[in-house]
Design a protein around this motif. Structure first.
Motif, PDB file in Angstrom:
ATOM      1  N   ARG A   1      -3.786  -0.648  -4.205  1.00 37.44           N
ATOM      2  CA  ARG A   1      -4.952  -0.389  -3.367  1.00 37.44           C
ATOM      3  C   ARG A   1      -5.710  -1.658  -2.989  1.00 37.44           C
ATOM      4  O   ARG A   1      -5.986  -1.891  -1.816  1.00 37.44           O
ATOM      5  CB  ARG A   1      -5.906   0.582  -4.075  1.00 37.44           C
ATOM      6  CG  ARG A   1      -5.384   2.000  -4.187  1.00 37.44           C
ATOM      7  CD  ARG A   1      -6.471   2.925  -4.739  1.00 37.44           C
ATOM      8  NE  ARG A   1      -7.665   2.846  -3.928  1.00 37.44           N
ATOM      9  CZ  ARG A   1      -8.870   2.476  -4.390  1.00 37.44           C
ATOM     10  NH1 ARG A   1      -9.023   2.161  -5.658  1.00 37.44           N
ATOM     11  NH2 ARG A   1      -9.910   2.430  -3.589  1.00 37.44           N
TER      12      ARG A   1
ATOM     13  N   HIS B   1       2.156   1.454  -3.790  1.00 34.77           N
ATOM     14  CA  HIS B   1       0.953   2.252  -4.095  1.00 34.77           C
ATOM     15  C   HIS B   1      -0.154   1.421  -4.726  1.00 34.77           C
ATOM     16  O   HIS B   1      -0.877   1.883  -5.612  1.00 34.77           O
ATOM     17  CB  HIS B   1       1.307   3.443  -4.990  1.00 34.77           C
ATOM     18  CG  HIS B   1       2.459   4.257  -4.477  1.00 34.77           C
ATOM     19  ND1 HIS B   1       2.496   4.747  -3.186  1.00 34.77           N
ATOM     20  CD2 HIS B   1       3.624   4.635  -5.050  1.00 34.77           C
ATOM     21  CE1 HIS B   1       3.629   5.398  -3.003  1.00 34.77           C
ATOM     22  NE2 HIS B   1       4.332   5.347  -4.106  1.00 34.77           N
TER      23      HIS B   1
ATOM     24  N   GLU C   1     -12.109   2.640   0.373  1.00 37.34           N
ATOM     25  CA  GLU C   1     -11.446   1.374   0.690  1.00 37.34           C
ATOM     26  C   GLU C   1     -12.120   0.669   1.864  1.00 37.34           C
ATOM     27  O   GLU C   1     -11.964  -0.543   2.034  1.00 37.34           O
ATOM     28  CB  GLU C   1      -9.955   1.616   0.946  1.00 37.34           C
ATOM     29  CG  GLU C   1      -9.232   1.974  -0.347  1.00 37.34           C
ATOM     30  CD  GLU C   1      -7.832   2.530  -0.141  1.00 37.34           C
ATOM     31  OE1 GLU C   1      -7.408   2.679   1.020  1.00 37.34           O
ATOM     32  OE2 GLU C   1      -7.165   2.829  -1.154  1.00 37.34           O
TER      33      GLU C   1
ATOM     34  N   VAL D   1      -3.854   0.211   6.101  1.00 37.28           N
ATOM     35  CA  VAL D   1      -3.977   0.075   4.644  1.00 37.28           C
ATOM     36  C   VAL D   1      -5.220   0.757   4.092  1.00 37.28           C
ATOM     37  O   VAL D   1      -5.322   0.952   2.877  1.00 37.28           O
ATOM     38  CB  VAL D   1      -3.943  -1.405   4.195  1.00 37.28           C
ATOM     39  CG1 VAL D   1      -2.620  -2.050   4.559  1.00 37.28           C
ATOM     40  CG2 VAL D   1      -5.117  -2.194   4.768  1.00 37.28           C
TER      41      VAL D   1
ATOM     42  N   PRO E   1      -3.743  -5.021  -0.832  1.00 37.17           N
ATOM     43  CA  PRO E   1      -3.543  -4.955   0.619  1.00 37.17           C
ATOM     44  C   PRO E   1      -4.822  -5.233   1.404  1.00 37.17           C
ATOM     45  O   PRO E   1      -4.777  -5.819   2.488  1.00 37.17           O
ATOM     46  CB  PRO E   1      -3.056  -3.515   0.848  1.00 37.17           C
ATOM     47  CG  PRO E   1      -2.466  -3.104  -0.450  1.00 37.17           C
ATOM     48  CD  PRO E   1      -3.313  -3.765  -1.483  1.00 37.17           C
TER      49      PRO E   1
ATOM     50  N   ARG F   1       0.820  -1.218   0.000  1.00 39.78           N
ATOM     51  CA  ARG F   1       0.000   0.000   0.000  1.00 39.78           C
ATOM     52  C   ARG F   1       0.849   1.262   0.000  1.00 39.78           C
ATOM     53  O   ARG F   1       0.580   2.211  -0.745  1.00 39.78           O
ATOM     54  CB  ARG F   1      -0.930   0.020   1.236  1.00 39.78           C
ATOM     55  CG  ARG F   1      -1.924   1.187   1.224  1.00 39.78           C
ATOM     56  CD  ARG F   1      -2.920   1.000   0.112  1.00 39.78           C
ATOM     57  NE  ARG F   1      -3.846   2.117  -0.036  1.00 39.78           N
ATOM     58  CZ  ARG F   1      -3.656   3.151  -0.856  1.00 39.78           C
ATOM     59  NH1 ARG F   1      -2.540   3.224  -1.581  1.00 39.78           N
ATOM     60  NH2 ARG F   1      -4.561   4.103  -0.967  1.00 39.78           N
ATOM     61  N   GLU F   2       1.880   1.291   0.830  1.00 43.33           N
ATOM     62  CA  GLU F   2       2.621   2.529   1.049  1.00 43.33           C
ATOM     63  C   GLU F   2       3.837   2.693   0.149  1.00 43.33           C
ATOM     64  O   GLU F   2       4.237   3.833  -0.133  1.00 43.33           O
ATOM     65  CB  GLU F   2       3.048   2.626   2.518  1.00 43.33           C
ATOM     66  CG  GLU F   2       1.859   2.697   3.472  1.00 43.33           C
ATOM     67  CD  GLU F   2       2.267   2.804   4.924  1.00 43.33           C
ATOM     68  OE1 GLU F   2       3.501   2.764   5.212  1.00 43.33           O
ATOM     69  OE2 GLU F   2       1.378   2.931   5.785  1.00 43.33           O
TER      70      GLU F   2
END
Length: 508
Positions: free
Chosen positions: A81, A79, A114, A108, A84, A75-76
């Motif tokens: 979506r 990148h 999300e 996340v 995760p 996620r970090e």
């Protein structure tokens, strides 16, 4: 001797999807590669459902802490979506007894939508449909989602309150977050009543124009042009939205002043850094506008090249003393879209990453392989233009996957290099029937020509096998993913680490 090479291996011998000899990855490496290359849509060798089942099995095989670290890394750092969120749900199915899942979910879930995406997958994974049949959430899942809810304001909730299997209102009833103050409670109440203020976004502004009645088509065109010009001037059109709407802006015939502003935003170093775009998105935009008849196209293409250059500024390349080979797989299996809604192929991702790396190296040979291996001499710098040059020439080498020819040529020339970077789906096979494999060629090359050489497999498909054994003592490393962040792993490898080392640095 060649049979002895295989008998000494410590890895599990298997076959790949082409029926060629291959090596199974460890559970950690396999999960990492599958996650880093996941679009969760049908691929050439594997359907989305098959990959989800493989995720489930691999989550159960790995330590919970590693699964959580990998989800945060995806996620970090990469990148991504959706994947995760899948990992968080799957981890919740097999792990309890501490707050790992709660901390992971809160970490996340970075956008309001999300929350609903996670709950929709939770429902699917547990064979449930609709809010009323989702049942009770686990305490840890509930805690993590409640913390996520507390981070979003009225604008964010309204922006992402979209129709779907689970709505944000449904999620609020399921999670029961405690508002952090009276103002947030008022926002939650508005969400329940469906009274959140309509957010100012490009979608809502263009939708408003579309709902109006106009006397003539020219009047409608003028209104659309004005709406786009206002959106760009407002500064509220996000970087990704700008990339995705370049064609619409040009076809709306917005003013020269507006296009100058668009190009300035695209090429702004700080804006590029904040946008966290995957490199192939610049290529998708480049191709989308390249053939348009507008007189602004040249300026837009230049802005996109500058944006790509900015995105690679912190990429660690190699100096003139380090001899590098960049080899791109252009075989048939690489000509599959990365997702059902994308025009970008795995082949494109490999070329973009390969040309990005070439742009940062000073002593580099680049080329492509299919039936044959061919070196292609291109200037350093214009990454997107170089990708298109490769794209126009791929038929020159055919569509098989004879990756071993890259090393065979080095061996026959007795050419010493330090790094060989292969961008591939790792489903290599020898169409010539002469028994040559990447594993054998690499062993011979290191034994007789370049004992200190290193081979880096950039796995773009994550299908669970490698064409040779991934072990530091053999000079072989595997890196997976479509992000420029894959190159950060090179620093770890130079210092004796691996891709897994970078993931295990994540602090939960």
């Amino acid at each position: 001797m060649r049979f002895n090479f295989f008998s000494r291996t410590t890895a599990t011998l298997t076959t790949n999807y082409e029926g060629a000899p291959a090596f199974a990855l460890t559970p950690q490496l396999e999960l990492y590669a599958a996650v880093a290359t996941a679009a969760l849509s049908d691929q050439f060798y594997e359907t989305a459902g098959t990959r989800l089942q493989r995720f489930r099995a691999l989550v159960a095989k790995n330590e919970p802490r590693f699964v959580a670290q990998l989800a945060v890394y995806a996620r970090e750092q990469l990148h991504l979506r959706s994947v995760p969120l899948v990992l968080a749900v799957e981890l919740a199915r097999v792990h309890n007894g501490d707050d790992t899942v709660a901390r992971l979910v809160a970490r996340v879930v970075a956008r309001a939508d999300e929350i609903t995406e996670l709950l929709a997958y939770y429902a699917a994974a547990n064979a449930r449909t609709g809010r009323k049949t989702l049942g009770r959430l686990s305490k840890q899942m509930q805690r993590g989602l409640a913390e996520a809810f507390n981070r979003f304001d009225a604008y964010q909730l309204a922006k992402y309150d979209r129709a779907g299997a689970v709505r944000l209102r449904d999620a609020l009833f399921l999670v029961h977050p405690s508002a952090k103050d009276a103002a947030q409670q008022a926002v939650f109440d508005q969400l329940v009543r469906g009274e959140l203020p309509t957010p100012y976004t490009w979608e809502t502004e263009l939708s408003a124009v579309g709902q109006q009645a106009f006397a003539t088509a020219a009047d409608r065109q003028t209104a659309v042009r004005t709406a786009w010009e206002t959106l760009v001037a407002s500064g509220k059109l996000g970087y990704m939205a700008l990339l995705r709407n370049l064609r619409n802006l040009l076809e709306a015939n917005v003013s020269a002043e507006t296009m100058a502003q668009v190009c300035a935003i695209l090429a702004n170093r700080a804006a590029v850094a904040r946008s966290k775009q995957l490199p192939f998105r610049f290529l998708a935009a480049y191709r989308e506008v390249k053939a348009l008849p507008s007189g602004h196209v040249a300026a837009v293409l230049t802005a996109l090249e500058n944006a790509m250059a900015h995105s690679a500024e912190n990429l660690r390349g190699f100096g003139p003393a380090t001899r590098v080979v960049v080899a791109c797989d252009v075989s048939g299996s690489m000509r599959q879209p990365i997702s059902a809604r994308s025009k970008v192929l795995l082949y494109d991702v490999g070329l973009v990453l390969g040309m990005l790396l070439q742009s940062r190296c000073q002593n580099v040979v680049a080329g492509m392989f299919g039936n044959t291996w061919k070196r292609v001499v291109l200037p350093r710098g214009p990454v997107l233009r170089n990708v298109d040059e490769f794209y126009s020439r791929e038929g020159e080498v055919g569509y098989s996957t004879n990756g071993h020819l890259v090393i065979q040529e080095l061996y026959l020339r007795r050419e010493v290099v330090d790094k060989v970077m292969i961008f591939t789906d790792c489903q290599l096979w020898n169409s010539r029937g002469d028994g040559g494999t990447l594993a054998r060629q690499w062993a011979d090359y290191r034994r007789h020509v370049a004992p200190e050489a290193r081979l880096y497999l950039f796995d773009l498909a994550g299908l669970g096998t490698a064409p040779l054994e991934v072990r530091p003592e053999l000079g072989v490393a595997l890196i997976a993913g479509w992000s420029d962040k894959v190159f950060d792993v090179l620093g770890a490898l130079e210092n004796g680490g691996s891709a897994l080392t970078e993931i295990q640095k994540i602090d939960l």
